[in-house]
Design an enzyme around this catalytic site. Structure first.
Site, short mmCIF file in Angstrom:
data_model
loop_
_atom_site.label_atom_id
_atom_site.label_comp_id
_atom_site.label_asym_id
_atom_site.label_seq_id
_atom_site.Cartn_x
_atom_site.Cartn_y
_atom_site.Cartn_z
N HIS A 173 0.82 -1.22 0.00
CA HIS A 173 0.00 0.00 0.00
C HIS A 173 0.85 1.26 0.00
O HIS A 173 1.93 1.31 0.57
CB HIS A 173 -1.03 0.00 1.14
N ASP B 89 -0.28 4.49 0.91
CA ASP B 89 -0.57 5.54 1.89
C ASP B 89 0.15 5.28 3.20
O ASP B 89 0.58 4.16 3.49
CB ASP B 89 -2.08 5.62 2.15
N GLU C 79 -5.04 2.00 2.56
CA GLU C 79 -5.06 0.82 3.42
C GLU C 79 -5.20 1.20 4.88
O GLU C 79 -5.90 0.56 5.65
CB GLU C 79 -3.79 0.00 3.22
N GLU C 80 -4.52 2.28 5.27
CA GLU C 80 -4.46 2.66 6.69
C GLU C 80 -5.81 3.12 7.22
O GLU C 80 -6.01 3.19 8.43
CB GLU C 80 -3.42 3.77 6.90
ZN LIG Z 1 0.90 -1.24 6.39
#
Ligand SMILES: [Zn+2]
Length: 408
Positions: A80, A82, A175-176
């Site tokens: 990911h 971000d 993702e975060e």
């Molecule tokens: Zn991560």
């Protein structure tokens, strides 16, 4: 194995601010994530992949075709772009500590990476440690994963004899904030199995996540002018407090559990005399134990209902996600290949459960079995985040050996 491009790639990625944002309504949640996406598109083209693309949602995808004649599964490599909204990721200035001496590292004049708090540091003597300057996170989560995948791809193109299956590359936004898989389908990914490269220390494979539900409690009391409330008022605030107070105190909460223990976590409380809402997050590795915790809340609610007759208390359970092991157990080959690759790289495979969810868990339930491989990153979402360059090289090596493993 050496990856001469790995260091520069990593440093250039972490310098790009890609923080995601919980409250955003757009997708991706922040436009800055496109800055890294566009750079990765250029680099994937430079390396020589085909079908390189960034779509309107910020997903970067590419294909490296197999050099084998026989038919074999298509493998997705996923990371990911971000970084966590919890800590600033703007103006990251990585600091490189060459030939680490094994002592505490001063990140800046006030922040120290102490060996006693970071016992893993003891294993890193002589390595090249990369920290922040203490004002931001580093973003090794998950730019280390991206850099490791990119360097492995670069190696594969430069070494066309090295056996590989069809490889689908996917770099995801957001993702975060838990939206990393919201705008992608398994058909678009086009792989049979996947690996997220988003884990922790050397040798770790994460094949389990929590099972997660949320429980919403709605309380309706009776509000009357407090001067004339005798025998009439039923205060929803007190009912909410009573429910929370009745929860077990020494176990089963985030603040007193670790490893494989689950918990009940009062996450939000909105309360007035007339109405109150409590949101609980329920977590456990075992589904049965998750339901057991929900039953406990239900019993507490019944008990409190008895104490406050005349109030209405309702409870609603919502499923969030399930332990990806339920899926991975049906495809043992995915973990076996990863363990084999880790051993071939001279490391000991360590299976771990994630005390949270991952994109891989969601993908697994969408139909793409996807465990999580280590990146070498430590202290994620923190100004004390750090990583060793040599550990990143090991991660890239494991990716290569894993790709080769799938051709066998
Ligand atoms: Zn991560």
């Amino acid at each position: 194995m050496k990856f001469p491009d790995l260091f520069d790639r990593f440093i250039s990625y972490v310098k790009i601010d890609t923080r995601s944002e919980h409250d955003s309504k757009s997708f991706p949640s922040t436009a800055v994530q496109f800055n890294l996406a566009h750079k990765l598109v250029i680099e994937l083209n430079e390396i020589g992949l085909t079908g390189v693309n960034v779509n309107e949602y910020g997903y970067v995808s590419a294909l490296l075709t197999t050099n084998q004649k026989k038919k074999m599964p298509v493998i997705a490599l996923i990371a990911h772009m971000d970084t966590s909204p919890d800590v600033s990721g703007r103006g990251v200035r990585p600091v490189v500590h060459y030939d680490y001496d094994g002592a505490d590292i001063s990140v800046n004049h006030e922040l120290k990476l102490a060996v006693k708090d970071n016992p893993i540091l003891k294993e890193k003597k002589g390595k090249t440690i990369i920290t922040t300057d203490g004002t931001t996170l580093l973003g090794a989560d998950d730019k280390a994963g991206i850099a490791e995948i990119m360097s492995a791809l670069n190696f594969l193109v430069k070494n066309p004899e090295y056996p590989r299956p069809d490889i689908r590359v996917l770099f995801t936004p957001d993702e975060e904030i838990g939206r990393g898989t919201d705008k992608i389908t398994i058909e678009e990914i086009g792989a049979d199995y996947g690996y997220t490269v988003d884990g922790g220390n050397l040798g770790e494979i994460e094949d389990e996540t929590f099972c997660a539900d949320s429980v919403d409690i709605n309380i309706r009391g009776i509000n009357v002018h407090p001067g004339y409330a005798k025998g009439k008022m039923i205060n929803a605030i007190k009912i909410a407090a009573r429910i929370i107070e009745t929860l077990p105190k020494d176990t089963g909460a985030p603040e007193n559990s670790d490893n494989r223990d689950g918990y009940i976590h009062p996450n939000q409380l909105h309360a007035g005399v007339e109405e109150a809402q409590i949101q609980f997050l329920i977590r456990d590795f075992e589904e049965d134990a998750l339901y057991e915790r929900e039953r406990l809340i239900s019993e507490i609610v019944d008990k409190v209902k008895d104490e406050y007759r005349g109030a209405e208390i309702s409870m609603a359970v919502k499923e969030s996600y399930r332990n990806m092991k339920q899926v991975l157990d049906d495809h043992p080959v995915v973990i076996e290949k990863a363990e084999q690759a880790i051993m071939e790289a001279g490391l000991t495979p360590v299976r771990k459960g994630i005390r949270g969810g991952t994109d891989g868990a969601r993908l697994s339930f969408m139909g793409l079995p996807t465990p999580n491989l280590f990146t070498g990153g430590n202290n994620v979402h923190s100004r004390l985040e750090w990583i060793a360059l040599e550990d990143m090289e090991k991660a890239a090596e494991v990716i290569l050996r894993l790709m080769k493993g799938w051709t066998e």
